[in-house]
Design a protein around this motif. Structure first.
Motif, PDB file in Angstrom:
ATOM      1  N   LEU A  39       4.831   9.826   5.702  1.00 50.43           N
ATOM      2  CA  LEU A  39       4.412   8.791   4.755  1.00 50.43           C
ATOM      3  C   LEU A  39       5.241   7.524   4.867  1.00 50.43           C
ATOM      4  O   LEU A  39       4.707   6.410   4.815  1.00 50.43           O
ATOM      5  N   LEU A  40       6.554   7.701   4.969  1.00 50.87           N
ATOM      6  CA  LEU A  40       7.467   6.566   4.893  1.00 50.87           C
ATOM      7  C   LEU A  40       8.029   6.244   6.276  1.00 50.87           C
ATOM      8  O   LEU A  40       8.454   7.138   7.009  1.00 50.87           O
ATOM      9  N   SER A  41       8.035   4.993   6.621  1.00 53.36           N
ATOM     10  CA  SER A  41       8.569   4.584   7.921  1.00 53.36           C
ATOM     11  C   SER A  41       9.563   3.448   7.742  1.00 53.36           C
ATOM     12  O   SER A  41       9.549   2.741   6.724  1.00 53.36           O
ATOM     13  N   ASN A  42      10.436   3.270   8.729  1.00 51.64           N
ATOM     14  CA  ASN A  42      11.422   2.178   8.713  1.00 51.64           C
ATOM     15  C   ASN A  42      12.258   2.169   7.431  1.00 51.64           C
ATOM     16  O   ASN A  42      12.458   1.126   6.796  1.00 51.64           O
ATOM     17  N   ASN A  43      12.711   3.363   7.044  1.00 49.98           N
ATOM     18  CA  ASN A  43      13.558   3.507   5.844  1.00 49.98           C
ATOM     19  C   ASN A  43      12.873   3.018   4.572  1.00 49.98           C
ATOM     20  O   ASN A  43      13.526   2.582   3.624  1.00 49.98           O
ATOM     21  N   GLN A  44      11.543   3.081   4.552  1.00 54.11           N
ATOM     22  CA  GLN A  44      10.792   2.701   3.358  1.00 54.11           C
ATOM     23  C   GLN A  44      11.083   3.679   2.226  1.00 54.11           C
ATOM     24  O   GLN A  44      11.327   4.863   2.446  1.00 54.11           O
ATOM     25  N   PHE A  46       9.948   5.463  -1.590  1.00 54.99           N
ATOM     26  CA  PHE A  46       8.740   5.795  -2.334  1.00 54.99           C
ATOM     27  C   PHE A  46       8.351   4.638  -3.263  1.00 54.99           C
ATOM     28  O   PHE A  46       7.174   4.382  -3.494  1.00 54.99           O
ATOM     29  N   GLN A  47       9.338   3.947  -3.790  1.00 54.33           N
ATOM     30  CA  GLN A  47       9.079   2.851  -4.714  1.00 54.33           C
ATOM     31  C   GLN A  47       8.276   1.724  -4.056  1.00 54.33           C
ATOM     32  O   GLN A  47       7.367   1.166  -4.670  1.00 54.33           O
ATOM     33  N   SER A  48       8.596   1.408  -2.818  1.00 50.63           N
ATOM     34  CA  SER A  48       7.833   0.367  -2.128  1.00 50.63           C
ATOM     35  C   SER A  48       6.505   0.901  -1.594  1.00 50.63           C
ATOM     36  O   SER A  48       5.516   0.175  -1.519  1.00 50.63           O
ATOM     37  N   PHE A  49       6.471   2.194  -1.249  1.00 43.53           N
ATOM     38  CA  PHE A  49       5.243   2.821  -0.750  1.00 43.53           C
ATOM     39  C   PHE A  49       4.170   2.875  -1.833  1.00 43.53           C
ATOM     40  O   PHE A  49       2.987   2.613  -1.582  1.00 43.53           O
ATOM     41  N   ALA A  50       4.579   3.213  -3.047  1.00 43.63           N
ATOM     42  CA  ALA A  50       3.632   3.476  -4.141  1.00 43.63           C
ATOM     43  C   ALA A  50       3.208   2.185  -4.841  1.00 43.63           C
ATOM     44  O   ALA A  50       3.460   1.985  -6.032  1.00 43.63           O
ATOM     45  N   SER A  51       2.559   1.292  -4.104  1.00 44.91           N
ATOM     46  CA  SER A  51       2.178  -0.014  -4.658  1.00 44.91           C
ATOM     47  C   SER A  51       0.700  -0.300  -4.438  1.00 44.91           C
ATOM     48  O   SER A  51       0.299  -1.451  -4.232  1.00 44.91           O
ATOM     49  N   GLY A  52      -0.108   0.748  -4.488  1.00 44.53           N
ATOM     50  CA  GLY A  52      -1.534   0.579  -4.244  1.00 44.53           C
ATOM     51  C   GLY A  52      -2.201  -0.392  -5.185  1.00 44.53           C
ATOM     52  O   GLY A  52      -3.079  -1.167  -4.787  1.00 44.53           O
ATOM     53  N   ASP A  53      -1.783  -0.400  -6.446  1.00 43.12           N
ATOM     54  CA  ASP A  53      -2.417  -1.285  -7.429  1.00 43.12           C
ATOM     55  C   ASP A  53      -2.088  -2.750  -7.182  1.00 43.12           C
ATOM     56  O   ASP A  53      -2.776  -3.636  -7.703  1.00 43.12           O
ATOM     57  N   LEU A 374       9.990   9.581  -6.692  1.00 42.33           N
ATOM     58  CA  LEU A 374       9.533   8.229  -7.026  1.00 42.33           C
ATOM     59  C   LEU A 374       9.969   7.822  -8.423  1.00 42.33           C
ATOM     60  O   LEU A 374      10.479   6.713  -8.637  1.00 42.33           O
ATOM     61  N   ILE A 375       9.776   8.704  -9.369  1.00 38.95           N
ATOM     62  CA  ILE A 375      10.108   8.387 -10.762  1.00 38.95           C
ATOM     63  C   ILE A 375      11.582   8.050 -10.903  1.00 38.95           C
ATOM     64  O   ILE A 375      11.952   7.109 -11.611  1.00 38.95           O
ATOM     65  N   ARG A 376      12.457   8.794 -10.213  1.00 38.07           N
ATOM     66  CA  ARG A 376      13.904   8.514 -10.275  1.00 38.07           C
ATOM     67  C   ARG A 376      14.223   7.144  -9.671  1.00 38.07           C
ATOM     68  O   ARG A 376      15.128   6.458 -10.128  1.00 38.07           O
ATOM     69  N   GLN A 377      13.470   6.759  -8.628  1.00 38.59           N
ATOM     70  CA  GLN A 377      13.720   5.460  -8.013  1.00 38.59           C
ATOM     71  C   GLN A 377      13.263   4.315  -8.912  1.00 38.59           C
ATOM     72  O   GLN A 377      13.931   3.296  -9.019  1.00 38.59           O
ATOM     73  N   VAL A 378      12.129   4.482  -9.560  1.00 40.30           N
ATOM     74  CA  VAL A 378      11.585   3.422 -10.414  1.00 40.30           C
ATOM     75  C   VAL A 378      12.344   3.335 -11.728  1.00 40.30           C
ATOM     76  O   VAL A 378      12.679   2.237 -12.201  1.00 40.30           O
ATOM     77  N   LYS A 379      12.627   4.492 -12.316  1.00 34.37           N
ATOM     78  CA  LYS A 379      13.262   4.530 -13.636  1.00 34.37           C
ATOM     79  C   LYS A 379      14.213   5.724 -13.674  1.00 34.37           C
ATOM     80  O   LYS A 379      13.824   6.834 -14.056  1.00 34.37           O
ATOM     81  N   PRO A 380      15.457   5.531 -13.285  1.00 28.93           N
ATOM     82  CA  PRO A 380      16.387   6.658 -13.117  1.00 28.93           C
ATOM     83  C   PRO A 380      16.543   7.547 -14.345  1.00 28.93           C
ATOM     84  O   PRO A 380      16.788   8.751 -14.202  1.00 28.93           O
TER      85      PRO A 380
END
Length: 673
Positions: A39-44, A46-53, A374-380
């Motif tokens: 899913l994630l490449s180039n050290n991406q 989850f927070q930057s990946f999960a931006s579909g909206d 993801l949740i920990r990255q967005v809101k620890p």
């Protein structure tokens, strides 16, 4: 790499019973690692990946509007709405790479706030008008009753005032499970505004520090309790606007109350007209195909957690609610259904082998790990709670040690335990040792949310705890000047059951709104079978507020029970010790949080000089007792008496105090010297 692998296997040191299933734990770890890399490449992150909206849906840009959709199986898409008089030919979307479609509408007024829209999807010679996947709001046509998407772009930004609010993970959760629509007493549907103005102050006054909101995500069938979601990014228009929800959450935060969203990622409504099913003309865009894609008991569609685009959609959904609406975390619904291909239906999880087999959905496990990452990255400091009846090992252990990453699991067996006891056993046959075992058994190092009843036990066909105890007598004998024996028993046991559950069944506590004061009857949403009545889909707060009725006793007890537990930080205490189990007389004594608890479940016998082991010498004072008159008790316990510890001749010469223990009461003592 080896070091990380070894760390991931720490779960087996925490729970040695997992050692025979080492290969299964390794599979859990390797699937997590490989899928994450995919899913994630180039050290991406989850927070930057999960931006579909931020890419899909409708976006107002400098010189117009951009609308994008993901529909890989479609042959053509056309944007329609009141802006173009629903003309299906004037606004075709262009097909881009990776199944994406796009259209640019020049001019800032090309679409307006509250414009109604749909998208016509042509696939396999079938043409359907659908609601856009990332729509932020849907509304129902009052004449045709069909749902349409609505552009939500007010000309102002919401003024959040909650920047100082943060969840304190060191404090236990006291959760008030709530449904906005039925939170008011009127025979109608409650709103976000009414909940903010009327219900939130009640929750604050009652002492709860967390609200768990049900049915927030858009669902077309009101009676589904919000568990058949159609539009995952849309706020339920049953209760008001997106801004109304923001005001509710902002107000809760200013009161010091956290707000959790009841998140439904375990399944989706099968409706094609309102939901996401077969959006691009295929049955496999979001869901498993064939029987794997259908939940036999719920009649809903099941996500394909092995598909990257589905993971992108769901993770983007998680991030969206945290950032757009400032939710403080989630209660994940239907986790057991996600974990197993059999969805837990008809399966008794009697041994560890049931958790590791061909029936286990390893892709769903990986998705839940990603979600918590993801949740920990967005809101620890966010909170996550799993609704899992199976008891999957590692549910509430960190992902890096082999767990799934949740903070808490619901103690789902406890409400079932109380129902079983009340249905099958008279008081005199209750087992104190079994009660102790069932309420204190936990997965090692995993936190639980204890509760004696939730909305599940209150639904039509079932009964609330108080209604199960008092039944039809509640209609005629809840007056304070009425000494009905059935109601007296009901009030006494309601207090004891809820109190012992709070103290022993978890590191947090949950109550469904109204149950704290013994709300009678069941919940029955408007439906054809009851002539679309709201009579049972509401909360009768006036019962609690009527000074002539016994509901006030239960409300007082609940408030003071919470106050005691918070004052002494009982739920976080690590000093739990069984002091005495008296099967013959039906008493249970234990220490927790530096306090001594004595529960007398005896149905008829009080003990004038009961020998209560305390474990150490000293002087003790009662700091709480359920026999207080404000709780509907008889006021038989002296508040200021000091009990001196001595050798207990009839309790194996243990150290303790001699105390009066009335029938069906709980006493709480504190050592004062």
């Amino acid at each position: 790499m080896n070091e990380n692998k070894n760390k991931y296997m720490e779960i087996m040191d925490i729970d040695p019973y997992l050692k025979p299933f080492k290969k299964d734990i390794e599979l859990r770890g390797s699937n997590y690692t490989c899928y994450k890399k995919k899913l994630l490449s180039n050290n991406q992150s989850f927070q930057s990946f999960a931006s579909g909206d931020l890419f899909y849906g409708f976006h107002l840009v400098q010189d117009g509007w951009i609308y994008r959709e993901w529909a890989p199986g479609a042959d053509a898409l056309y944007l329609i709405g009141d802006f173009n008089y629903w003309n299906p030919k004037t606004h075709p979307l262009q097909k881009k790479e990776n199944g994406n479609w796009e259209i640019f509408l020049p001019g800032l007024q090309a679409l307006k706030h509250m414009s109604c829209v749909k998208v016509r999807v042509v696939a396999k010679n079938v043409s359907r008008d659908r609601i856009p996947l990332y729509i932020k709001r849907t509304v129902q046509n009052p004449v045709t009753h069909d749902f349409v998407g609505q552009i939500w772009q007010p000309d102002y930004s919401f003024n959040w005032q909650d920047s100082e609010f943060h969840v304190d993970n060191k404090k236990p959760l006291f959760i008030y499970e709530s449904h906005v629509g039925m939170a008011q007493e009127k025979e109608g549907m409650g709103t976000f505004k009414e909940f903010t103005e009327i219900t939130l102050p009640r929750i604050k006054a009652a002492g709860y520090n967390t609200v768990q909101l049900m049915a927030v995500m858009q669902h077309p069938y009101y009676a589904s309790f919000g568990y058949q979601v159609s539009n995952f990014f849309a706020v339920s228009s049953w209760f008001g606007t997106p801004e109304d929800l923001k005001v509710l959450i902002n107000t809760a935060h200013l009161m010091g109350i956290s707000v959790l969203l009841d998140l439904v990622h375990s399944h989706s409504i099968k409706n094609i007209a309102e939901g996401i099913n077969e959006f691009d003309g295929t049955d496999y865009q979001f869901f498993n195909t064939g029987t794997l894609g259908n939940h036999s008991a719920w009649g809903t569609k099941l996500f394909n957690y092995g598909k990257p685009e589905v993971i992108h959609f769901l993770l983007s959904n998680i991030k969206f609610w945290l950032e757009e609406y400032h939710f403080d975390g989630y209660r994940f619904d239907g986790v057991s259904s996600m974990l197993y291909h059999h969805h837990g239906l008809g399966v008794a999880f009697t041994n560890y082998s049931k958790y590791f087999s061909m029936d286990t959905d390893i892709e769903a496990i990986t998705y839940l790990q990603f979600a918590n990452d993801l949740i920990r990255q967005v809101k620890p400091n966010a909170i996550t709670i799993a609704e899992d009846m199976s008891g999957m090992p590692g549910m509430c252990l960190p992902v890096e040690v082999g767990g799934l990453g949740f903070d808490y699991r619901l103690s789902m067996g406890v409400p079932d335990l109380w129902v079983k006891i009340l249905k099958e056993l008279p008081d005199e046959k209750w087992s104190m040792s079994k009660l102790w075992y069932e309420l204190t058994s936990r997965r090692p190092h995993e936190k639980n949310i204890g509760y004696s009843e939730s909305h599940d036990q209150a639904l039509v066909g079932d009964k609330t705890l108080m209604f199960r105890l008092g039944d039809k007598e509640m209609y005629t004998h809840m007056s304070k000047n009425d000494d009905n024996l059935i109601i007296s028993r009901a009030v006494e046991l309601h207090k004891l059951i809820r109190f012992i559950t709070m103290i022993l069944a978890g590191e947090g506590y949950l109550n469904f709104m109204g149950n704290e004061f013994g709300h009678p009857e069941w919940i029955d949403f408007p439906r054809q079978g009851n002539n679309w009545s709201y009579h049972y889909a509401r909360r009768q707060w006036s019962l609690m507020e009527d000074k002539k009725l016994k509901y006030e006793y239960l409300s007082n007890f609940d408030k003071e029970m919470l106050n005691l537990v918070k004052t002494y930080n009982v739920l976080s205490a690590c000093d739990l010790q069984n002091l005495w189990t008296d099967e013959k007389h039906k008493l249970l004594a234990f220490r927790k949080g530096g306090l001594i608890f004595l529960f007398n479940f005896n149905h008829c016998e009080s003990f004038a000089e009961y020998e209560l082991p305390t474990g150490e010498m000293g002087e003790y004072k009662i700091v709480f007792n359920s026999d207080e008159k404000i709780f509907g008790g008889q006021g038989r316990i002296a508040r200021d008496y000091i009990y001196g510890a001595e050798t207990l001749k009839h309790k194996e010469n243990k150290t303790g105090v001699i105390i009066y223990s009335p029938s069906r009461t709980v006493l709480v003592l504190k050592k004062v010297r």
